[in-house]
Design a protein around this motif. Structure first.
Motif, mmCIF file in Angstrom:
data_model
loop_
_atom_site.group_PDB
_atom_site.id
_atom_site.type_symbol
_atom_site.label_atom_id
_atom_site.label_comp_id
_atom_site.label_asym_id
_atom_site.label_seq_id
_atom_site.Cartn_x
_atom_site.Cartn_y
_atom_site.Cartn_z
ATOM 1 N N LYS A 305 0.845 -1.181 0.000
ATOM 2 C CA LYS A 305 0.000 0.000 0.000
ATOM 3 C C LYS A 305 0.889 1.242 0.000
ATOM 4 N N PRO A 306 0.388 2.353 -0.525
ATOM 5 C CA PRO A 306 1.149 3.603 -0.402
ATOM 6 C C PRO A 306 1.009 4.180 1.010
ATOM 7 N N TYR A 307 2.131 4.556 1.578
ATOM 8 C CA TYR A 307 2.170 5.260 2.855
ATOM 9 C C TYR A 307 2.578 6.710 2.571
ATOM 10 N N VAL A 308 2.038 7.640 3.328
ATOM 11 C CA VAL A 308 2.299 9.059 3.132
ATOM 12 C C VAL A 308 3.031 9.595 4.355
ATOM 13 N N TYR A 309 4.082 10.388 4.117
ATOM 14 C CA TYR A 309 4.923 10.915 5.189
ATOM 15 C C TYR A 309 5.099 12.423 5.024
ATOM 16 N N VAL A 310 5.371 13.101 6.136
ATOM 17 C CA VAL A 310 5.710 14.525 6.108
ATOM 18 C C VAL A 310 7.001 14.729 6.895
ATOM 19 N N ASP A 311 7.785 15.689 6.442
ATOM 20 C CA ASP A 311 9.084 15.983 7.039
ATOM 21 C C ASP A 311 8.886 16.812 8.306
ATOM 22 N N ASN A 312 9.465 16.355 9.422
ATOM 23 C CA ASN A 312 9.366 17.124 10.665
ATOM 24 C C ASN A 312 10.651 17.887 10.978
ATOM 25 N N GLY A 313 11.574 17.927 10.004
ATOM 26 C CA GLY A 313 12.833 18.634 10.202
ATOM 27 C C GLY A 313 13.976 17.733 10.602
ATOM 28 N N THR A 314 13.666 16.572 11.135
ATOM 29 C CA THR A 314 14.692 15.596 11.505
ATOM 30 C C THR A 314 14.503 14.301 10.733
ATOM 31 N N THR A 315 13.289 13.774 10.783
ATOM 32 C CA THR A 315 12.958 12.573 10.032
ATOM 33 C C THR A 315 11.581 12.785 9.419
ATOM 34 N N PHE A 316 10.922 11.701 9.019
ATOM 35 C CA PHE A 316 9.606 11.797 8.407
ATOM 36 C C PHE A 316 8.574 11.102 9.284
ATOM 37 N N ASP A 317 7.445 11.784 9.513
ATOM 38 C CA ASP A 317 6.341 11.217 10.277
ATOM 39 C C ASP A 317 5.368 10.527 9.341
ATOM 40 N N HIS A 318 4.932 9.336 9.738
ATOM 41 C CA HIS A 318 3.912 8.621 8.979
ATOM 42 C C HIS A 318 2.580 9.332 9.196
ATOM 43 N N ALA A 319 2.027 9.917 8.124
ATOM 44 C CA ALA A 319 0.821 10.720 8.240
ATOM 45 C C ALA A 319 -0.425 10.003 7.757
ATOM 46 N N ALA A 320 -0.294 9.057 6.814
ATOM 47 C CA ALA A 320 -1.497 8.416 6.267
ATOM 48 C C ALA A 320 -1.140 7.091 5.606
#
Length: 468
Positions: A305-320
């Motif tokens: 499945k596709p996972y969606v991430y956003v950059d938090n400045g250090t790493t990426f948070d799993h958003a969806a």
């Protein structure tokens, strides 16, 4: 634990403590997004294999049963509904071994089909084919940034032409070039790259990255640096390292950040549901501040499945997590919309279109260790005697009566889609045999929720409560 529900339902976390004892709790969530629209492959097509999206247009590459390949154009109207528009390009099946490829950005589509590279622009509401001033085979990788194209001379070397549209002729003209080192070809690996503004990031092989940059008006883009990816073990031997400004993301979730002229390793992010905790971010797409990558959920043999991430400045948070109707084979993202190609268990191929939630970043976790001596967010239900308690210097939330079923609900946690909750619970006494302590999520009311119990008989049970 986690689960999905209708987004209109108010979902709250519940602490169920039928005991004398205390707890510390935390709760967090990510979005689960279902397709806004799904399109089955049109009749006459064997399968779909690549997709690109730009604003309100998507192009899907598909193979016909009669051994030809087409580029299928889908567009979105003013109401937000997508429709199949037309066959943009149709070619016989090519047996030369040259890979087909599609890239779309900034009202430009670069499309190689049947071994020939085409360029289209979105003009007056339609996609119109343009031309090249100096036609070349361009059998290597493709990328777009701004109004500049990067076209690989072949899939074996770093050699790349940079093209821009000439105002006088309207033709796409070579305005820059990268000449890479002479290195023997590796037949099982294709050189890939990503172009962002004046930087071209080239993945030469499994671990070797080359950096080229245009600083002034030079035609030849200089080779300005190198860095190394961690050895795959296991992992993709090829695939793109995606670039956005000063952040680069490699397959398996390795993140690099540019500090001055140097690319420095930041860290690796790992999907929250990765099989056996080993990581496994598939080939990423990084655009408009959103990273999309594929992975399986808890089982290593589950559908990707596709996972969606956003950059938090250090790493990426799993958003969806995007709930495709089948195993995902390709995807792209543009301006809050994800297009994904997937095949279901019945062998039907689908184009799925998702509209990402806004805001996309998940809520911060709600955490309480009760050392701030604040329990105002918790709402004890009737016949419960929850209160802040203390033992030595430690504070906790305690149910002090053994009579009946005691519950307390966390306010401000009515989030849609996935939830998870965890707590440290210490049972001190039980009122009879096989009594229990537990946690619940997706809590609508006392008659509707999911809950897990730890019984005094040392049995763990996961249950739904439905209409009582």
């Amino acid at each position: 634990m986690s689960g999905s529900s209708h987004p209109a339902l108010a979902l709250r976390a519940l602490l169920v403590l039928c005991l004398l004892g205390g707890a510390r709790a935390a709760l967090s969530r990510t979005h689960t997004v279902f397709p806004a629209q799904d399109f089955a492959a049109p009749e006459g097509y064997l399968y779909l294999f690549q997709v690109a999206i730009d604003g309100g247009s998507a192009i899907v590459l598909a193979e016909r049963f009669d051994q030809g390949r087409d580029a299928l154009l889908y567009t979105r109207d003013s109401s937000g509904a997508w429709t199949f528009r037309r066959v943009l390009l149709s070619v016989p099946l090519d047996f030369s071994g040259i890979s087909d490829r599609i890239e779309m950005k900034n009202a430009i589509a670069l499309l190689r089909l049947g071994g020939v590279l085409h360029v289209y622009e979105h003009l007056n509401g339609d996609w119109v084919e343009g031309g090249f001033a100096e036609p070349a085979p361009y059998t290597g990788d493709l990328s777009i940034s701004g109004r500049r194209l990067a076209a690989g001379i072949d899939g074996c070397t770093d050699d790349t032409n940079l093209l821009e549209k000439a105002a006088t002729t309207g033709l796409w003209t070579v305005t820059g070039a990268v000449d890479g080192p002479t290195i023997p070809c590796e037949s099982n690996r294709r050189v890939t790259f990503d172009l962002n503004e004046n930087t071209l990031l080239v993945r030469r092989n499994a671990t070797e990255m080359h950096v080229y940059a245009k600083y002034q008006q030079e035609f030849q883009w200089p080779h300005v640096g190198d860095f190394s990816l961690p050895a795959p073990n296991p992992g993709p031997l090829s695939g793109h390292v995606r670039l956005q400004k000063t952040v680069a993301v490699a397959p398996r979730g390795h993140v690099y950040r540019r500090n001055g002229g140097l690319w420095e390793y930041s860290r690796q992010f790992i999907p929250i549901d990765t099989a056996k905790g080993t990581g496994g971010i598939g080939f990423p797409v990084f655009r408009d501040g959103v990273l999309v990558a594929s992975d399986t959920e808890a089982d290593q043999f589950a559908l990707r499945k596709p996972y969606v991430y956003v950059d938090n400045g250090t790493t990426f948070d799993h958003a969806a997590t995007l709930e495709t109707p089948g195993a995902t084979v390709d995807f792209d993202v543009s301006k809050g919309t994800v297009a994904a190609i997937n095949e279901d268990l019945g062998g039907t191929w689908w184009l799925s279109l998702f509209r990402l939630p806004s805001p996309l970043p998940p809520h911060r976790a709600i955490a309480n260790d009760f050392e701030a001596r604040d329990v105002t967010a918790w709402q004890p239900q009737p016949n419960s005697q929850f209160a802040l308690a203390r033992q030595d210097s430690n504070h906790f939330y305690r149910q002090s009566s053994l009579a009946g079923q005691a519950t307390s609900v966390l306010s401000g946690s009515d989030w849609s889609y996935y939830q998870s909750i965890e707590a440290d619970i210490t049972p001190r006494a039980f009122d009879g045999a096989d009594r229990w302590v537990g946690l619940a999520i997706q809590y609508i009311d006392a008659a509707n929720h999911y809950y897990v119990t730890l019984r005094s008989s040392r049995v763990v049970q996961l249950k739904p409560m439905l209409d009582g």
